[in-house]
Write an enzyme that holds these catalytic residues in place. Structure first.
Site, short mmCIF file in Angstrom:
data_model
loop_
_atom_site.label_atom_id
_atom_site.label_comp_id
_atom_site.label_asym_id
_atom_site.label_seq_id
_atom_site.Cartn_x
_atom_site.Cartn_y
_atom_site.Cartn_z
N LYS A 278 4.42 2.68 9.94
CA LYS A 278 5.60 1.97 10.43
C LYS A 278 5.75 2.31 11.90
O LYS A 278 6.27 3.36 12.26
CB LYS A 278 6.84 2.42 9.64
CG LYS A 278 7.94 1.38 9.49
CD LYS A 278 8.52 0.89 10.79
CE LYS A 278 9.59 1.77 11.35
NZ LYS A 278 10.01 1.38 12.71
N GLU B 171 7.25 16.01 13.73
CA GLU B 171 6.97 16.29 15.15
C GLU B 171 8.14 15.74 15.93
O GLU B 171 8.27 14.52 16.09
CB GLU B 171 5.67 15.59 15.58
CG GLU B 171 4.46 16.01 14.79
CD GLU B 171 4.06 17.46 15.03
OE1 GLU B 171 4.43 18.01 16.08
OE2 GLU B 171 3.39 18.03 14.16
N CYS C 237 7.71 14.03 24.60
CA CYS C 237 8.43 15.04 23.83
C CYS C 237 8.32 16.42 24.47
O CYS C 237 9.25 17.21 24.44
CB CYS C 237 7.90 15.05 22.41
SG CYS C 237 6.11 15.16 22.32
N GLU D 166 18.07 16.63 24.66
CA GLU D 166 16.88 15.90 25.11
C GLU D 166 17.32 14.55 25.69
O GLU D 166 17.98 13.77 25.01
CB GLU D 166 15.94 15.67 23.93
CG GLU D 166 14.63 15.06 24.35
CD GLU D 166 13.69 14.79 23.17
OE1 GLU D 166 14.18 14.39 22.10
OE2 GLU D 166 12.48 14.96 23.35
#
Ligand code: NAD
Length: 496
Positions: free
Chosen positions: A190, A265, A299, A399
């Site tokens: 996906k 992750e 990331c 973040e």
């Protein structure tokens, strides 16, 4: 989509039109018939319609993956899978310019960057090709009284649900396809709703290479619909998720029905620590690009730039100069360093954090503005540096996933480690120093899955990547990654 692109680039034939789902080796529309637009973030232009897969489509795709898992594919030897992966690697290399251009048009990264992923993709596919013999039978000596033979059988876990983000789909899809194909699992992938096109084009190449129907299925659609249905599905044995911690929590909750294996992750707020003894000629561009590469949408970005107080002012002046010289624009321009961010939603999120930084009392040293003029149709923002940042401020804790550096001063190595580790995340960290003992102490002391010393952002599929704390669990890359796609059983054989 206009016939011609800037800089004399011809659009790939794949761009445009209505895309379908790949289920059981067939390209099919979503059962509901619904579609969603996908947009080039450099122009705001719709470049294709994606099929809006939902639960019913996930049900079909999981059934196809299950059928394939028990079908012809289960008879393929490690050598057969090795040869398939090598054929795929050849096709991916041959079509890489096209894949890179599709990724640039789909999520905005400069063509120079997307093209540079060719080596990584080729290495990753070849690495997973080298792992096809990881399953099978392994003898395990025992110390039991009597005569027993013991051995272990490693077998593929089954159907994998792969859910990936938009920031580097060319890379993240291979972290899932690689171990799936190496071990003999099957998958439903996906991709992210903002950038699904390279996964769809890659699926065409997989079929061209001879992948049996149903071994890899691709269902595009929204996370709360198709993604959620995949994470919850009782026919899925393992979920490999890359994305934000908020979604990661939902994935874990969704997995509880059949207690499927989950790897996560997730995000980061990585410290990048510049000591006074660093070689500033490499530390300044290195630390800058640790934040600004891919317009901050990485990331592992080194977004908390910790600078030793003795060199703070000099470093900040040089960082500002470097940042102002970076060219922001349409990634098709070969001179461009930073493309747009992926969507207007992402742009608004970044601008919100810029306001938060100023409100919390940090100084905006440069950048912080959306770009207009020729770039007004896209989602462009200047590389941004905040100084006077305290590690408690929102811009140092959350973040942002945009080109925003938070510069935080420190006094000595203990202070640096205290600030570096004062974060809920633990994905990566950087150290810039010419002092060997400092490098080793920092490499040991920073609580994160990857540490770069006098470099940043390198990633080798054989070495791998993973997180501490809120950055998730499950190592990807290396032999342990392949192992996590295998069940293990022990056999005790009474020899009489
Ligand atoms: P996201 O979590 O919003 O979405 C990621 C994927 O999850 C998308 O495909 C989305 O459709 C899907 N999704 C959303 N809601 C879902 C739900 N309820 N159930 C199942 N699936 C759902 O993340 P994003 O904004 O696309 O990506 C940015 C994030 O990804 C950042 O936090 C970044 O740090 C992280 N990331 C981590 C790594 C890593 O390797 N650690 C790599 C790249 C990106």
């Amino acid at each position: 989509m206009s016939a011609k692109l800037p800089h004399g680039i011809t659009p790939p034939a794949f761009i445009g039109g209505q895309k379908k789902l790949l289920i059981g080796g067939q390209w099919v529309p979503a059962l509901s018939g619904k579609t969603l637009d996908t947009v080039n973030p450099a122009t705001g232009e719709v470049i294709a319609q994606l099929a809006q897969g939902e639960k019913a489509d996930i049900d079909r795709a999981v059934a196809a993956a299950r059928k394939a898992f028990h079908g012809e594919w289960s008879q393929w030897t490690p050598h057969d899978r090795h040869r398939l992966l090598v054929r795929i690697a050849d096709l991916v290399e041959k079509h890489f310019d096209e894949l890179a251009l599709i990724e640039t048009l789909d999520m905005g990264a400069p063509l120079a960057r997307t093209r540079s992923l060719k080596n990584w993709a080729s290495q990753a596919i070849h690495f997973y090709a080298s792992q096809t013999a990881a399953g099978g039978v392994v003898t395990a000596p025992n110390s039991l009284p009597g005569r027993y033979d013991t051995y272990k059988i490693k077998a593929p876990v089954g159907v994998v649900g792969g859910i990936i983000p938009w920031n580097a789909p060319l890379i993240s899809q291979w972290w899932i396809l690689g171990p799936t194909l190496a071990t003999g699992c099957t998958a439903v992938l996906k991709p992210a709703e903002d950038a699904s096109l390279t996964a769809l084009r890659m699926a065409e190449l997989l079929l061209e290479a001879g992948l049996p129907p149903g071994v890899v299925n691709v269902v595009t659609g929204y996370g709360h619909e198709a993604g959620q249905a995949l994470a919850e599905h009782h026919g899925v044995d393992r979920v490999a998720f890359t994305g934000s911690p908020e979604t990661g929590r939902r994935i874990v909750q969704a997995s509880t029905g059949n207690l499927k294996r989950v790897s996560l992750e997730l995000g980061g707020k990585s410290p990048d620590v510049v000591f006074a003894d660093a070689d500033m000629d490499i530390a300044v561009p290195g630390a800058a690009m640790a934040v600004f590469s891919n317009t901050g949408q990485i990331c592992a970005a080194g977004t908390r730039v910790l600078v030793q107080r003795k060199v703070h002012d000099e470093f900040v002046e040089r960082l500002k100069t470097y940042s102002r010289e970076l060219k922001v624009g349409n990634g098709l321009d070969p001179q461009v360093n930073l493309g747009p961010v992926v969507s207007s939603k992402q742009l608004d999120r970044i601008l919100h954090y810029v306001n938060e930084g100023a409100r919390d009392g940090a100084q905006l040293a440069c950048g912080g503005q959306r770009l207009g003029g020729d770039l007004a149709g896209g989602y462009f923002i200047e590389p941004t540096v905040f100084t006077g940042v305290n590690n408690d401020m929102t811009i140092a804790r959350e973040e942002i996933f945009g080109p925003v550096a938070a510069v935080i001063p420190f006094d000595d190595i203990e202070d640096a480690l205290r600030i570096a580790n004062d974060t809920p995340y633990g994905l990566a960290g950087g150290v810039w120093t010419t002092h060997l003992a400092t490098a080793h102490r920092m490499a040991r002391g920073i609580q994160a899955g990857t540490i770069w010393v006098n470099c940043y952002g390198l990633l080798d599929p054989q070495v791998g990547f993973g997180g501490y704390k809120l950055s998730g669990y499950g190592w990807k890359g290396g032999a342990e990654h392949v192992d996590s796609y295998l069940y293990q059983k022990a056999v005790y054989m009474n020899l009489g």
